[in-house]
Design an enzyme around this catalytic site. Structure first.
Site, PDB file in Angstrom:
ATOM      1  N   GLU A 156     -12.364 -10.181  -6.946  1.00  0.00           N
ATOM      2  CA  GLU A 156     -12.501 -10.194  -5.482  1.00  0.00           C
ATOM      3  C   GLU A 156     -12.776  -8.780  -4.975  1.00  0.00           C
ATOM      4  O   GLU A 156     -12.546  -7.806  -5.694  1.00  0.00           O
ATOM      5  CB  GLU A 156     -11.235 -10.767  -4.839  1.00  0.00           C
ATOM      6  CG  GLU A 156      -9.953 -10.062  -5.255  1.00  0.00           C
ATOM      7  CD  GLU A 156      -9.241  -9.369  -4.120  1.00  0.00           C
ATOM      8  OE1 GLU A 156      -9.900  -9.020  -3.119  1.00  0.00           O
ATOM      9  OE2 GLU A 156      -8.024  -9.138  -4.256  1.00  0.00           O
ATOM     10  N   LYS A 213       1.710 -10.716  -3.045  1.00  0.00           N
ATOM     11  CA  LYS A 213       1.917  -9.415  -2.399  1.00  0.00           C
ATOM     12  C   LYS A 213       3.345  -9.314  -1.878  1.00  0.00           C
ATOM     13  O   LYS A 213       3.841 -10.246  -1.234  1.00  0.00           O
ATOM     14  CB  LYS A 213       0.958  -9.274  -1.207  1.00  0.00           C
ATOM     15  CG  LYS A 213      -0.494  -9.239  -1.601  1.00  0.00           C
ATOM     16  CD  LYS A 213      -1.388  -9.014  -0.421  1.00  0.00           C
ATOM     17  CE  LYS A 213      -1.468 -10.250   0.480  1.00  0.00           C
ATOM     18  NZ  LYS A 213      -2.539 -10.144   1.476  1.00  0.00           N
TER      19      LYS A 213
HETATM   20  N1  PSU Z   1      -3.562  -7.805  -2.783  1.00  0.00           N
HETATM   21  C1  PSU Z   1      -3.733  -6.464  -2.695  1.00  0.00           C
HETATM   22  N2  PSU Z   1      -4.613  -5.993  -1.811  1.00  0.00           N
HETATM   23  C2  PSU Z   1      -5.367  -6.819  -1.065  1.00  0.00           C
HETATM   24  C3  PSU Z   1      -5.229  -8.223  -1.182  1.00  0.00           C
HETATM   25  C4  PSU Z   1      -4.308  -8.661  -2.071  1.00  0.00           C
HETATM   26  O1  PSU Z   1      -3.091  -5.695  -3.402  1.00  0.00           O
HETATM   27  O2  PSU Z   1      -6.179  -6.325  -0.278  1.00  0.00           O
HETATM   28  C5  PSU Z   1      -6.141  -9.140  -0.420  1.00  0.00           C
HETATM   29  C6  PSU Z   1      -6.672 -10.206  -1.381  1.00  0.00           C
HETATM   30  O3  PSU Z   1      -8.077 -10.198  -1.302  1.00  0.00           O
HETATM   31  C7  PSU Z   1      -6.116 -11.489  -0.852  1.00  0.00           C
HETATM   32  C8  PSU Z   1      -6.079 -11.181   0.618  1.00  0.00           C
HETATM   33  O4  PSU Z   1      -6.928 -12.587  -1.155  1.00  0.00           O
HETATM   34  O5  PSU Z   1      -5.543  -9.855   0.639  1.00  0.00           O
HETATM   35  C9  PSU Z   1      -5.255 -12.145   1.419  1.00  0.00           C
HETATM   36  O6  PSU Z   1      -5.455 -11.883   2.756  1.00  0.00           O
HETATM   37  P1  PSU Z   1      -4.879 -12.875   3.858  1.00  0.00           P
HETATM   38  O7  PSU Z   1      -3.402 -12.733   3.778  1.00  0.00           O
HETATM   39  O8  PSU Z   1      -5.452 -12.376   5.157  1.00  0.00           O
HETATM   40  O9  PSU Z   1      -5.380 -14.247   3.503  1.00  0.00           O
END
Ligand code: PSU
Ligand code: MN
Length: 321
Positions: free
Chosen positions: A11, A173
């Protein structure tokens, strides 16, 4: 894809919105170059990380398929110059299942989240007749704190539930509600495996013993066997999660993560940051609060996950359907 070589989806929301666009300015320069001798400390952290992940995948004998939206078009398997362009484009946001069509329509560029990159798996299948079965990321999105007031639940979970790909991550996360996220994975029918652990991995904080446990696997090939059984006999269109805990020595103490998290949350609330901007805000605040230690841990787990994902992909190459 056409000859069934092992492919790992990567990603790029972590590139456009997850990591700093500046060179390394925190402590721990030696840790970074120990991790990755080819890391250019003057180069932007986000670009260096993206390059390093691709190198890790290749070194382990797989092919990186880095996914992004570039100038309003899907790109799967970015060329080095495209990666550089994306990492340096300050207007490039993050695109998920709900925003990709708009990015295509407006002709803009964006990094794809886990949900966005998983959608690329379906496109690849339509184009090549084979689907990749592994994706590597740092930590998946999840259920944010205060969900009873505002149910901010990442679309990553929904798309994982309906895409037959094993997502390799350090669990979820740590800026989200780990216990609630673990419960959602269960509800959505996403099997959760842990590499060498029965506890649920939670990003830079190691594992979270409070969350319901996970199925321990001892190797990537055992994880591959379980994924294959799941697809053949349980749910041919559902995804799985392989959680890889960050090595103990790099884990930030729970109290430090907790305090930094609390301050990051308050700052996001004060600034009124919500929706897709909330994760980037929390991550950059965490880096400031921990003097870069959260960043080092984040980089370490991203690289480790790329390696595990590549070994898994060698056991689970793209199959014709
Ligand atoms: N984990 C990280 N850094 C990130 C993300 C995850 O260490 O930037 C990103 C990933 O791309 C994940 C996204 O899919 O955050 C999820 O975002 P949201 O909570 O807005 O769906
Ligand atoms: Mn969200």
């Amino acid at each position: 894809m056409s000859d069934g070589s092992p492919v790992v989806l990567l990603e790029t929301a972590v590139t456009t919105r997850g990591l700093p666009r500046e060179g390394w300015s925190w402590q721990g320069r030696d840790v970074i170059t120990d991790l990755e001798p080819d890391w250019n400390l003057q180069g932007p952290v986000n670009l260096e990380l993206a390059r390093s992940m691709s190198r890790c995948v290749r070194r382990e004998g797989a092919i990186p398929a880095t996914v992004a939206i570039m100038d309003g078009r899907w790109r799967i398997g970015l060329e080095p110059d495209e990666l550089e362009q994306l990492a340096q484009d300050e207007t490039a946001g993050k695109a998920s299942i709900t925003s990709i069509a708009a990015a295509l329509h407006s002709g803009s560029s964006a990094g794809t989240t886990v949900s966005g990159a998983l959608i690329a798996a379906g496109l690849m299948k339509r184009v090549t007749g084979r689907a990749p079965s592994v994706l590597a990321t740092g930590g998946i999105g999840g259920v944010h704190f205060d969900w009873s007031r505002q149910p901010d639940v990442s679309a990553d979970l929904k798309v994982m539930a309906s895409t037959p790909v094993v997502v390799v991550s350090a669990g979820v996360k740590s800026i989200v509600d780990v216990v609630a996220t673990r419960e959602w994975l269960e509800t959505l029918g996403i099997p959760v495996m842990g590499l060498g652990t029965t506890a649920f991995p939670c990003f830079i904080a190691g594992v979270d013993e409070r969350a319901p446990g996970v199925l321990k696997v001892d190797s990537e090939s055992e994880a591959a066997d379980i994924a294959r059984l799941h697809w053949e006999t349980v749910d041919p269109s559902g995804g799985l999660l392989l959680g890889v805990p960050l090595p103990e020595c790099s884990v930030l103490e729970a109290s430090i993560v907790q305090e930094a998290n609390d301050r990051a949350e308050s700052s996001a609330n004060e600034a009124g940051v919500d929706g897709p901007d909330r994760t980037p805000h929390l991550l950059s605040h965490m880096a400031e609060e921990t003097d870069g230690r959260s960043l080092i841990a984040n980089i370490q787990l991203l690289l480790a996950n790329a390696k595990v994902a590549s070994r898994l992909a060698r056991s689970l190459p793209p199959q014709p359907s």
